[in-house]
Design a protein around this motif. Structure first.
Motif, mmCIF file in Angstrom:
data_model
loop_
_atom_site.group_PDB
_atom_site.id
_atom_site.type_symbol
_atom_site.label_atom_id
_atom_site.label_comp_id
_atom_site.label_asym_id
_atom_site.label_seq_id
_atom_site.Cartn_x
_atom_site.Cartn_y
_atom_site.Cartn_z
ATOM 1 N N LEU A 1 0.658 -0.974 0.294
ATOM 2 C CA LEU A 1 -0.348 -0.169 -0.076
ATOM 3 C C LEU A 1 1.241 1.175 -0.399
ATOM 4 C CD1 LEU A 1 -2.813 0.734 -0.070
ATOM 5 C CD2 LEU A 1 -2.405 1.445 2.815
ATOM 6 N N LYS A 2 0.923 2.269 -0.986
ATOM 7 C CA LYS A 2 1.780 3.538 -1.196
ATOM 8 C C LYS A 2 0.287 4.855 -1.045
ATOM 9 C CE LYS A 2 4.882 3.766 -3.826
ATOM 10 N NZ LYS A 2 6.015 3.463 -2.901
ATOM 11 N N ALA B 1 5.292 4.324 8.105
ATOM 12 C CA ALA B 1 5.172 3.113 7.718
ATOM 13 C C ALA B 1 4.035 3.896 6.299
ATOM 14 C CB ALA B 1 4.904 2.374 8.433
ATOM 15 N N LEU B 2 3.104 4.776 6.810
ATOM 16 C CA LEU B 2 2.417 4.447 5.923
ATOM 17 C C LEU B 2 2.857 4.703 4.853
ATOM 18 C CD1 LEU B 2 0.493 7.653 7.588
ATOM 19 C CD2 LEU B 2 -0.583 5.315 7.657
ATOM 20 N N GLU B 3 3.828 5.897 4.335
ATOM 21 C CA GLU B 3 4.691 5.721 2.877
ATOM 22 C C GLU B 3 4.780 4.498 2.027
ATOM 23 O OE1 GLU B 3 8.847 6.903 1.164
ATOM 24 O OE2 GLU B 3 8.391 8.022 2.578
ATOM 25 N N SER B 4 5.401 3.830 2.787
ATOM 26 C CA SER B 4 4.664 2.331 1.845
ATOM 27 C C SER B 4 4.679 1.195 3.266
ATOM 28 C CB SER B 4 5.487 2.184 0.992
ATOM 29 O OG SER B 4 5.900 0.676 0.174
ATOM 30 N N THR B 5 3.550 0.309 2.736
ATOM 31 C CA THR B 5 3.785 -0.536 4.097
ATOM 32 C C THR B 5 3.389 -2.077 3.093
ATOM 33 O OG1 THR B 5 2.433 0.516 5.683
ATOM 34 C CG2 THR B 5 1.956 -1.774 5.438
ATOM 35 N N LYS C 1 7.710 6.181 20.588
ATOM 36 C CA LYS C 1 8.810 5.190 19.537
ATOM 37 C C LYS C 1 7.608 4.215 18.382
ATOM 38 C CE LYS C 1 12.995 2.550 19.006
ATOM 39 N NZ LYS C 1 13.747 2.228 19.610
ATOM 40 N N LYS C 2 6.674 3.662 18.904
ATOM 41 C CA LYS C 2 5.931 3.012 18.118
ATOM 42 C C LYS C 2 5.455 3.749 17.212
ATOM 43 C CE LYS C 2 1.872 -0.537 18.012
ATOM 44 N NZ LYS C 2 1.264 -1.239 18.950
ATOM 45 N N LEU C 3 4.300 5.214 17.592
ATOM 46 C CA LEU C 3 3.419 6.222 17.124
ATOM 47 C C LEU C 3 4.276 6.452 15.467
ATOM 48 C CD1 LEU C 3 1.558 8.208 16.008
ATOM 49 C CD2 LEU C 3 2.521 9.343 17.531
#
Length: 415
Positions: A182-183, A238-242, A230-232
């Protein structure tokens, strides 16, 4: 004198009969059928046959979908393209991972991440957690063009959602999608969100995310706050490419012929890191618990616990202290006083124990190693693991079933 038998071409059959025949033909062949003749073309264009496929394959009604002009429109734009994504998926976001479910609900295809949250101890429950479903992205029909709309919803700022698109990466031999990516279309949207969270740590979306992850979050708990921050940040990046990988190899088989514990998905409390999910399965004589959600110490995708099924631990309990359940003997269980744990409702009896090992590591998965442990079978849906030697820690694991996950039309595929 012989009569010549008349031959009727299939092309001359009435439309009603062709509709009945075509419903047994896979949809992938419809384009070729429509090129045979005008009669076939008009039958394929009939919305009745598309309605049949929408309901038979996905149980969908056009009235539930906004901007759907016809069943053919719904099938071609949404169900045909994205229906193969339905199911359970492992979300590859290091080191946290995650379990997600893609299913159809309320006129869209939604990808929901399961967030397991520790809850307050109460007198009337022994539950350690509840499950929140956080929508990561949804796929809907657009109102202006021929494309579906894919919107990132999670971690959005001021209700500003980023558009995205799906890239199919891998299929198995049966052409089932096993991996997709997903990008984001506009990377500026992601950067804006990250910058806003970084510059304004007290903004409402920031606080909302913290409370979603931990309903009992306390601003003064520095350890929990730093872990969540850190998790956030990792999830925002990761929204950019998962990448998503289909969860396969699920089995409900018992781990041995004489032990009731079943393979499958389990959850347990990993101290300050919170509730994590593991996939328990058998590989030869080894019972393996691999993390589907992880932490900076031991990340997702790695083995958390393992047990040797050919090395049962000897039981020294007195016969009079045992009980019989379902024609099987259960032995008394008592956790050593010097062991740390955050588990509730630890069973008082167990079926059997096996020698095992549990993995530990420093932050950043540095110097990972397995230390001796003991795998304890309590019943068909519950087991415990004792990290021995210097760690002296215990985690109780409970099974996650289809009811817990609210799968709907995204069923688990058991082997």
């Amino acid at each position: 004198m012989t009569e010549t038998a008349s031959v009727i071409s299939m092309q001359d059959l009435p439309a009603e009969l062709l509709l009945h025949i075509f419903q047994f033909i896979p949809v992938k062949h419809y384009s070729s059928l429509s090129l045979v003749c005008k009669n076939f073309y008009h039958v394929i264009q009939s919305d009745w046959i598309w309605q049949l496929n929408c309901k038979r394959l996905y149980n969908q009604n056009i009235n539930d979908w906004k901007y759907a002009n016809s069943y053919q429109d719904l099938y071609r734009k949404i169900l045909h393209r994205y229906g193969p994504l339905l199911g359970l998926w492992y979300r590859n976001v290091e080191p946290y991972g995650g379990l997600a479910c893609i299913k159809i609900e309320n006129g869209s295809i939604n990808c929901n991440e399961y967030v397991l949250r520790r809850i307050e101890r109460t007198l009337d429950t022994s539950n350690e957690f509840d499950i929140m479903r956080r929508c990561l992205f949804k796929i809907t029909l657009g109102n202006n063009d021929d494309r579906a709309l894919i919107k990132h919803l999670s971690y959005s700022l001021r209700n500003h959602n980023s558009n995205g698109y799906v890239i199919i990466k891998e299929k198995d031999k049966n052409q089932v999608v096993t991996k997709f990516q997903l990008k984001c279309v506009h990377l500026d949207d992601v950067e804006e969100t990250i910058n806003a969270f970084t510059q304004f740590p007290n903004c409402e979306p920031y606080k909302q995310w913290f409370l979603e992850e931990n309903p009992n979050y306390d601003d003064e708990d520095d350890t929990t706050r730093l872990l969540l921050e850190k998790k956030l940040r990792v999830n925002l990046l990761a929204l950019e490419s998962t990448f998503y990988m289909r969860l396969t190899g699920l089995s409900q088989r018992c781990i041995t012929d004489n032990m009731p514990l079943r393979c499958g998905l389990y959850s347990g409390s990993y101290g300050a890191h919170g509730i994590e999910i593991i996939h328990l399965y058998v590989e030869k004589n080894m019972l393996i618990g691999k993390k589907l959600s992880g932490d900076p110490n031991v990340p997702a995708g790695t083995v958390s616990v393992r047990a040797y099924l050919d090395r049962p631990s000897m039981n020294t309990s007195l016969p009079q202290s045992c009980i019989i359940k379902n024609d099987r003997k259960l032995y008394p269980f008592s956790l050593p006083a010097d062991y740390n744990h955050r588990s509730r409702g630890i069973p008082t009896h167990y079926y059997g124990q096996f020698e095992g090992e549990g993995q530990i590591a420093y932050d950043g998965y540095r110097n990972p190693k397995f230390i001796p442990g003991r795998f304890v079978v309590f019943d068909k849906d519950t087991f415990g693991f004792l990290w021995m030697e210097r760690l002296k820690s215990f985690i109780l694991f409970r099974a996650l079933n289809e009811q817990d996950l609210v799968l709907g039309n995204a069923k688990m595929s058991w082997e």
